[in-house]
Design a protein around this motif. Structure first.
Motif, PDB file in Angstrom:
ATOM      1  N   UNK A 142       0.786  -1.225   0.000  1.00  0.00           N
ATOM      2  CA  UNK A 142       0.000   0.000   0.000  1.00  0.00           C
ATOM      3  C   UNK A 142       0.815   1.270   0.000  1.00  0.00           C
ATOM      4  N   UNK A 143       2.137   1.166   0.194  1.00  0.00           N
ATOM      5  CA  UNK A 143       2.986   2.362   0.196  1.00  0.00           C
ATOM      6  C   UNK A 143       3.843   2.411  -1.060  1.00  0.00           C
ATOM      7  N   UNK A 144       3.928   3.595  -1.636  1.00  0.00           N
ATOM      8  CA  UNK A 144       4.840   3.818  -2.760  1.00  0.00           C
ATOM      9  C   UNK A 144       6.216   4.133  -2.207  1.00  0.00           C
ATOM     10  N   UNK A 145       7.238   3.772  -2.975  1.00  0.00           N
ATOM     11  CA  UNK A 145       8.613   4.133  -2.620  1.00  0.00           C
ATOM     12  C   UNK A 145       9.182   4.986  -3.738  1.00  0.00           C
ATOM     13  N   UNK A 146      10.033   5.918  -3.363  1.00  0.00           N
ATOM     14  CA  UNK A 146      10.585   6.858  -4.325  1.00  0.00           C
ATOM     15  C   UNK A 146      12.102   6.807  -4.341  1.00  0.00           C
ATOM     16  N   UNK A 147      12.641   5.617  -4.215  1.00  0.00           N
ATOM     17  CA  UNK A 147      14.087   5.458  -4.224  1.00  0.00           C
ATOM     18  C   UNK A 147      14.470   4.168  -3.531  1.00  0.00           C
ATOM     19  N   UNK A 148      15.765   4.024  -3.317  1.00  0.00           N
ATOM     20  CA  UNK A 148      16.308   2.828  -2.680  1.00  0.00           C
ATOM     21  C   UNK A 148      16.460   3.072  -1.185  1.00  0.00           C
ATOM     22  N   UNK A 149      15.444   2.721  -0.428  1.00  0.00           N
ATOM     23  CA  UNK A 149      15.451   2.880   1.025  1.00  0.00           C
ATOM     24  C   UNK A 149      14.354   2.006   1.612  1.00  0.00           C
ATOM     25  N   UNK A 150      14.403   1.804   2.907  1.00  0.00           N
ATOM     26  CA  UNK A 150      13.348   1.090   3.627  1.00  0.00           C
ATOM     27  C   UNK A 150      12.435   2.119   4.271  1.00  0.00           C
ATOM     28  N   UNK A 151      11.122   1.971   4.140  1.00  0.00           N
ATOM     29  CA  UNK A 151      10.216   2.942   4.750  1.00  0.00           C
ATOM     30  C   UNK A 151      10.212   2.904   6.281  1.00  0.00           C
ATOM     31  N   UNK A 152      10.618   1.776   6.852  1.00  0.00           N
ATOM     32  CA  UNK A 152      10.609   1.645   8.312  1.00  0.00           C
ATOM     33  C   UNK A 152      11.882   0.933   8.758  1.00  0.00           C
ATOM     34  N   UNK A 153      12.457   1.425   9.860  1.00  0.00           N
ATOM     35  CA  UNK A 153      13.592   0.754  10.511  1.00  0.00           C
ATOM     36  C   UNK A 153      13.298   0.658  11.999  1.00  0.00           C
ATOM     37  N   UNK A 154      13.606  -0.501  12.574  1.00  0.00           N
ATOM     38  CA  UNK A 154      13.388  -0.741  14.001  1.00  0.00           C
ATOM     39  C   UNK A 154      14.736  -1.050  14.633  1.00  0.00           C
ATOM     40  N   UNK A 155      15.111  -0.263  15.636  1.00  0.00           N
ATOM     41  CA  UNK A 155      16.358  -0.462  16.377  1.00  0.00           C
ATOM     42  C   UNK A 155      16.005  -0.511  17.861  1.00  0.00           C
ATOM     43  N   UNK A 156      16.053  -1.698  18.431  1.00  0.00           N
ATOM     44  CA  UNK A 156      15.589  -1.913  19.805  1.00  0.00           C
ATOM     45  C   UNK A 156      14.151  -1.419  19.905  1.00  0.00           C
ATOM     46  N   UNK A 167       1.266  12.060   0.338  1.00  0.00           N
ATOM     47  CA  UNK A 167      -0.084  11.714  -0.093  1.00  0.00           C
ATOM     48  C   UNK A 167      -0.062  11.661  -1.601  1.00  0.00           C
ATOM     49  N   UNK A 168      -0.127  10.481  -2.164  1.00  0.00           N
ATOM     50  CA  UNK A 168       0.053  10.317  -3.606  1.00  0.00           C
ATOM     51  C   UNK A 168      -1.263  10.235  -4.367  1.00  0.00           C
ATOM     52  N   UNK A 169      -2.391  10.339  -3.670  1.00  0.00           N
ATOM     53  CA  UNK A 169      -3.689  10.167  -4.325  1.00  0.00           C
ATOM     54  C   UNK A 169      -4.352  11.473  -4.744  1.00  0.00           C
ATOM     55  N   UNK A 170      -3.708  12.610  -4.500  1.00  0.00           N
ATOM     56  CA  UNK A 170      -4.335  13.874  -4.850  1.00  0.00           C
ATOM     57  C   UNK A 170      -3.319  14.909  -5.272  1.00  0.00           C
ATOM     58  N   UNK A 171      -3.803  15.916  -5.958  1.00  0.00           N
ATOM     59  CA  UNK A 171      -2.904  16.972  -6.417  1.00  0.00           C
ATOM     60  C   UNK A 171      -2.948  18.202  -5.527  1.00  0.00           C
ATOM     61  N   UNK A 172      -4.075  18.448  -4.872  1.00  0.00           N
ATOM     62  CA  UNK A 172      -4.179  19.655  -4.047  1.00  0.00           C
ATOM     63  C   UNK A 172      -3.517  19.406  -2.688  1.00  0.00           C
ATOM     64  N   UNK A 173      -3.074  20.477  -2.024  1.00  0.00           N
ATOM     65  CA  UNK A 173      -2.361  20.307  -0.740  1.00  0.00           C
ATOM     66  C   UNK A 173      -3.143  19.522   0.296  1.00  0.00           C
ATOM     67  N   UNK A 174      -4.440  19.775   0.410  1.00  0.00           N
ATOM     68  CA  UNK A 174      -5.199  19.102   1.461  1.00  0.00           C
ATOM     69  C   UNK A 174      -5.297  17.599   1.220  1.00  0.00           C
ATOM     70  N   UNK A 175      -5.476  17.186  -0.024  1.00  0.00           N
ATOM     71  CA  UNK A 175      -5.496  15.750  -0.333  1.00  0.00           C
ATOM     72  C   UNK A 175      -4.149  15.120  -0.040  1.00  0.00           C
ATOM     73  N   UNK A 176      -3.082  15.827  -0.380  1.00  0.00           N
ATOM     74  CA  UNK A 176      -1.742  15.297  -0.126  1.00  0.00           C
ATOM     75  C   UNK A 176      -1.471  15.168   1.370  1.00  0.00           C
ATOM     76  N   UNK A 177      -1.905  16.131   2.150  1.00  0.00           N
ATOM     77  CA  UNK A 177      -1.669  16.089   3.599  1.00  0.00           C
ATOM     78  C   UNK A 177      -2.454  14.933   4.219  1.00  0.00           C
ATOM     79  N   UNK A 178      -3.726  14.818   3.872  1.00  0.00           N
ATOM     80  CA  UNK A 178      -4.536  13.700   4.397  1.00  0.00           C
ATOM     81  C   UNK A 178      -3.917  12.360   3.990  1.00  0.00           C
ATOM     82  N   UNK A 179      -3.517  12.256   2.733  1.00  0.00           N
ATOM     83  CA  UNK A 179      -2.930  11.024   2.237  1.00  0.00           C
ATOM     84  C   UNK A 179      -1.618  10.677   2.919  1.00  0.00           C
TER      85      UNK A 179
END
Length: 127
Positions: free
Chosen positions: A11-25, A35-47
Motif C-alpha cells: 500500500x505504500x509507494x517508494x521513491x528510491x532505494x530505502x526502507x520505509x521503516x527501521x526498528x532499532x531496539x 499523499x500520492x492520491x491527490x494533487x491539491x495540498x489538502x489531499x496530499x496532507x490527508x494522504x
C-alpha cells in the motif's frame, strides 16, 4: 539487537532505494510519507497521514507511539493548509489534546515536483 529494516510495505509507494521503516531496539524510524492520491495540498496532507498510519502498522505501532514528527512543506503557501488539517487530524488521533513535538521545515521542493507535503516520524516500540 541488530537493526530490522522493513523494505516494502503493501500500500505504500517508494521513491528510491530505502526502507520505509527501521526498528532499532525500541526506536522506530518512519521515512517521509507523501499523499500520492491527490494533487491539491489538502489531499496530499490527508494522504500522507494515511500512509504514515500504514507504515506505523507495519511495525505494530499506532499514532500513540510517535515521539516526534518532522514535516516538510513546499513554500509558505502550504502552511495554512497544513495547520488547518493538522488541527482536524490531530483531534482525531490524539483526542486528549496532547501532541508530540513537531519540526516544520519549509523547503524548495520534494522528490517529485507535484508533492507539496511530506511527514516523517520517530516512534517508540513498547517492550
Amino acid at each position: 539487537m541488530p537493526i530490522q529494516y522493513i523494505p516494502t510495505i503493501e500500500g505504500l509507494s517508494k521513491f528510491g532505494d530505502y526502507s520505509p521503516v527501521a526498528v532499532a531496539d525500541n526506536i522506530v524510524a518512519i521515512a517521509g510519507q507523501f499523499g500520492t492520491d491527490g494533487e491539491d495540498p489538502e489531499s496530499q496532507i490527508r494522504g500522507a497521514f494515511k500512509n504514515l498510519k500504514t507504515a506505523l502498522a507495519a511495525a505494530d505501532l499506532g499514532f500513540e507511539d510517535i515521539i516526534k514528527f518532522t514535516t516538510f512543506v513546499v513554500g509558505r503557501e502550504t502552511i495554512p493548509h497544513f495547520m488547518k488539517l493538522r488541527k482536524e487530524i490531530f483531534a482525531e488521533i490524539y483526542p486528549n489534546g496532547i501532541y508530540p513535538p513537531n519540526t516544520l521545515l519549509i523547503v524548495a521542493g520534494l522528490v517529485h515536483e507535484e508533492f507539496v507535503f511530506e511527514v516523517e516520524a520517530i516512534a517508540q516500540k513498547k517492550n
